[in-house]
Design a protein around this motif. Structure first.
Motif, PDB file in Angstrom:
ATOM      1  N   PHE A 123       0.828  -1.199   0.000  1.00 54.61           N
ATOM      2  CA  PHE A 123       0.000   0.000   0.000  1.00 54.61           C
ATOM      3  C   PHE A 123       0.866   1.254   0.000  1.00 54.61           C
ATOM      4  O   PHE A 123       1.705   1.438   0.888  1.00 54.61           O
ATOM      5  CB  PHE A 123      -0.926  -0.002   1.218  1.00 54.61           C
ATOM      6  N   ASP A 126      -0.799   8.186   0.539  1.00 57.49           N
ATOM      7  CA  ASP A 126      -0.814   9.564   0.050  1.00 57.49           C
ATOM      8  C   ASP A 126      -0.552  10.472   1.241  1.00 57.49           C
ATOM      9  O   ASP A 126      -1.472  10.935   1.906  1.00 57.49           O
ATOM     10  CB  ASP A 126      -2.180   9.853  -0.572  1.00 57.49           C
ATOM     11  N   HIS A 129      -2.121  14.064   1.899  1.00 58.91           N
ATOM     12  CA  HIS A 129      -3.553  14.191   2.208  1.00 58.91           C
ATOM     13  C   HIS A 129      -3.881  13.800   3.641  1.00 58.91           C
ATOM     14  O   HIS A 129      -4.998  13.955   4.108  1.00 58.91           O
ATOM     15  CB  HIS A 129      -4.356  13.306   1.245  1.00 58.91           C
TER      16      HIS A 129
ATOM     17  N   LEU B  95      -7.145   2.003   5.893  1.00 59.19           N
ATOM     18  CA  LEU B  95      -6.451   2.261   4.638  1.00 59.19           C
ATOM     19  C   LEU B  95      -7.513   2.267   3.555  1.00 59.19           C
ATOM     20  O   LEU B  95      -8.349   1.361   3.493  1.00 59.19           O
ATOM     21  CB  LEU B  95      -5.489   1.113   4.349  1.00 59.19           C
ATOM     22  N   VAL B  96      -7.497   3.293   2.719  1.00 57.30           N
ATOM     23  CA  VAL B  96      -8.467   3.345   1.628  1.00 57.30           C
ATOM     24  C   VAL B  96      -7.735   3.503   0.300  1.00 57.30           C
ATOM     25  O   VAL B  96      -6.962   4.446   0.121  1.00 57.30           O
ATOM     26  CB  VAL B  96      -9.452   4.518   1.792  1.00 57.30           C
ATOM     27  N   CYS B  97      -7.982   2.573  -0.629  1.00 63.55           N
ATOM     28  CA  CYS B  97      -7.349   2.646  -1.945  1.00 63.55           C
ATOM     29  C   CYS B  97      -8.201   3.482  -2.888  1.00 63.55           C
ATOM     30  O   CYS B  97      -9.382   3.218  -3.059  1.00 63.55           O
ATOM     31  CB  CYS B  97      -7.160   1.243  -2.528  1.00 63.55           C
ATOM     32  N   PHE B 133      -5.267   7.502   3.032  1.00 63.08           N
ATOM     33  CA  PHE B 133      -5.616   7.273   1.631  1.00 63.08           C
ATOM     34  C   PHE B 133      -4.360   6.975   0.838  1.00 63.08           C
ATOM     35  O   PHE B 133      -3.258   7.358   1.233  1.00 63.08           O
ATOM     36  CB  PHE B 133      -6.320   8.505   1.053  1.00 63.08           C
TER      37      PHE B 133
END
Lengths: 146, 146
Positions: A123, A126, A129, B95-97, B133
């Motif tokens: 993963f 970002d 953000h 965790l967001v993809c 993210f």
DNA sequence: ATCCCTGCAAAGCCTTTGCAAACCT
DNA sequence: AGGTTTGCAAAGGCTTTGCAGGGAT
């Protein structure tokens, strides 16, 4: 930090992607650079100091374009509207204290152990953000935070 | 994981703080537990399977109470409505993809290096509210993410 | 001369609020 | 009985969208 070289840079990048250079886009970008962390509404206020006719929907559409071009970024520092900041500031992530509402910008280096670990698991974070909520160990609560 | 002991637990805690035990509050809590990560609207949908008369404003007010009691937490996993999840799940961050929209719950241990460092600098992070993210290194983009 | 961009106004999501009736304790 | 909670309806932030005129290239 944003000299003439960078300026022509983004104007070219704008055109390279088929976008047109408009006064509104210049003003919105400048407003974001000058304001630091600003909501769309605050950006509009700043822009209107120069041109009262600019519309809020243009600000939204422009911020979207500028972010797509990598010129600005947005972060969610409250439960309300997001804030936009220029990328010419070094990349950073945010700390927000729920007691005193203070916002601190932190160098991404601090995240290295975390991002390395996440990347090992497939993963890529970002970092720009990211916002971490919490509270300062020593701070004076503001009125709103009863 | 939520046995009769825990159940009476939160009901007592509710009363201890002067709140009343109502069917709506029981149903909303159960809905959150069953749904995993759900928006207020989704919670309403689930609750209405049992009682069609429940109102969305009650769901909002109830989620607020349940969060104050430490029974549920919310996270911002998209640009839209926040999602609520039960605390009887172990505390975790997300965790967001942005490619495949997948949400992964991660053990707070992974954050230890970060939180230790932040605490040394006088900031206590709210781990349970954190969302990172980014994008999976290997994932299949969904329709929405052109 | 194109067709992108803007302003305007309206609509859309999501959430909050005022109030009277209903309900828990 | 008495104060809390609810449903309803309306309002309130913030953001997006349709459209026709104006403007950049």
């Amino acid at each position: 930090m944003a000299g003439p070289a960078e300026s022509s840079d983004w104007r070219e990048r704008l055109r390279a992607r088929g976008y047109r250079l408009t006064p509104q886009r210049e003003m919105v970008l400048r407003a974001v650079e000058e304001l630091g962390h600003a909501t769309p509404d605050e950006v509009l206020g700043k822009v209107r100091e120069q041109s009262a006719a600019v519309n809020i929907s243009t600000v939204y559409r422009t911020l979207e374009v500028l972010e797509e071009l990598g010129l600005v970024r947005h972060a969610h520092l409250s439960d309300r509207a997001p804030t936009y900041h220029s990328i010419s500031d070094h990349e950073h992530f945010h700390l927000v204290c729920r007691n005193c509402q203070k916002v601190v910008s932190v160098d991404p280096d601090v995240l290295k152990p975390l991002t390395d670990r996440l990347e090992a698991d497939g993963f890529v974070a970002d970092v720009g953000h990211l916002t971490v909520f919490g509270h300062c160990t020593t701070c004076t609560p503001t009125e709103e935070s009863s």
